[in-house]
Design a protein around this motif. Structure first.
Motif, PDB file in Angstrom:
ATOM      1  N   LYS A  27       0.796  -1.221   0.000  1.00 34.14           N
ATOM      2  CA  LYS A  27       0.000   0.000   0.000  1.00 34.14           C
ATOM      3  C   LYS A  27       0.833   1.277   0.000  1.00 34.14           C
ATOM      4  N   GLY A  30       2.318   1.652  -3.369  1.00 34.18           N
ATOM      5  CA  GLY A  30       1.264   1.941  -4.325  1.00 34.18           C
ATOM      6  C   GLY A  30       0.791   3.373  -4.216  1.00 34.18           C
ATOM      7  N   LEU A  31       0.727   3.870  -3.007  1.00 30.17           N
ATOM      8  CA  LEU A  31       0.319   5.254  -2.785  1.00 30.17           C
ATOM      9  C   LEU A  31       1.346   6.215  -3.360  1.00 30.17           C
ATOM     10  N   GLU A  33       3.419   5.619  -5.832  1.00 28.45           N
ATOM     11  CA  GLU A  33       3.343   5.550  -7.289  1.00 28.45           C
ATOM     12  C   GLU A  33       2.150   6.356  -7.809  1.00 28.45           C
ATOM     13  N   ARG A  34       1.026   6.251  -7.105  1.00 22.28           N
ATOM     14  CA  ARG A  34      -0.156   6.991  -7.539  1.00 22.28           C
ATOM     15  C   ARG A  34       0.072   8.491  -7.439  1.00 22.28           C
ATOM     16  N   LYS A  35       0.681   8.916  -6.335  1.00 19.93           N
ATOM     17  CA  LYS A  35       0.962  10.343  -6.162  1.00 19.93           C
ATOM     18  C   LYS A  35       1.970  10.841  -7.193  1.00 19.93           C
ATOM     19  N   ARG A  36       2.948   9.974  -7.491  1.00 16.97           N
ATOM     20  CA  ARG A  36       3.946  10.355  -8.497  1.00 16.97           C
ATOM     21  C   ARG A  36       3.284  10.524  -9.863  1.00 16.97           C
ATOM     22  N   ARG A  37       2.389   9.599 -10.192  1.00 15.41           N
ATOM     23  CA  ARG A  37       1.685   9.672 -11.477  1.00 15.41           C
ATOM     24  C   ARG A  37       0.792  10.907 -11.532  1.00 15.41           C
ATOM     25  N   GLU A  38       0.112  11.184 -10.435  1.00 22.43           N
ATOM     26  CA  GLU A  38      -0.771  12.348 -10.393  1.00 22.43           C
ATOM     27  C   GLU A  38       0.018  13.642 -10.536  1.00 22.43           C
TER      28      GLU A  38
END
Length: 218
Positions: A27, A30-31, A33-38
């Motif tokens: 998690k 994953g969080l 990576e999501r923030k980096r993508r955003e």
């Protein structure tokens, strides 16, 4: 006494956990990576707004970073230059998807037909409402025009490598390279026709039309 009671509780909790095991929950990663993508997407989005408003030359790297709500130093964690921001938006993920999509085509098909089918399926990735604006920006400086040409060369390479994996015989490589070169020329013609029409029809229509013209002439 209180010390020994507390120690006893801790030992019981430790005993209940699998020995030698650590929390490896995905998690947090994953969080991140999501923030980096955003953040990456936000940089591109804000950069494009500034490019359209002020032009490529009139937009600074610092302005993009400020609009995206990050520092100049953080910007370089995501992109090397403002040029890379524009290129990331212009590609639309097309090149990233090209290799895997080509490998989904049937090796029983003729290479040029398989490439046509692949490009038709991926056409929508180059078909965003901002694409025409992107293209004009890419034509605005000599450096960007050179990078655009380099992008087509890289796309051709990706396509060729996927084709060589689909048809692995070494004797076919030169022929497949010719197919990749012709296919990229055909795609470029389709893109030109689509932009000239101001996107009145889907890009896939012009891809099919250009390949039909190719078949007619050859």
């Amino acid at each position: 006494m209180r010390f020994f009671i507390a120690l006893s509780v801790i030992l019981q909790e430790v005993a209940m956990e699998p020995f030698g095991m650590e929390d490896v929950s995905p998690k947090p990663r994953g969080l991140r990576e999501r923030k980096r993508r955003e953040t990456s997407e936000r940089i591109v989005e804000e950069g494009l707004k500034l490019f359209v408003k002020h032009g490529y030359e009139g937009t600074t790297l610092e302005a993009i970073a400020q609009a995206a709500g990050i520092s100049r130093r953080t910007f370089f964690y995501y992109f090397k230059s403002k040029e890379d921001v524009l290129l990331a938006a212009h590609d639309g993920g097309f090149r990233e998807a090209l290799g895997p999509a080509m490998l989904e085509e049937s090796a029983e098909e003729r290479p040029l037909v398989a490439v046509q089918n692949c490009l038709v399926k991926l056409a929508s990735r180059r078909e965003t409402k901002e694409s025409i604006v992107f293209d004009r920006l890419m034509q605005s400086t000599e450096a960007l025009r050179a990078r655009k040409e380099a992008g087509f060369v890289e796309t051709e390479r990706i396509l060729l490598e996927a084709m060589c994996e689909l048809w692995p015989s070494p004797e076919r490589r030169d022929g497949l390279r010719l197919v990749a070169m012709v296919a990229m020329g055909t795609l470029r013609l389709a893109l030109e026709k689509w932009k000239q029409s101001e996107a009145t029809r889907p890009l896939a229509h012009y891809v099919k039309e250009s390949f039909a013209l190719l078949a007619k002439e050859f």
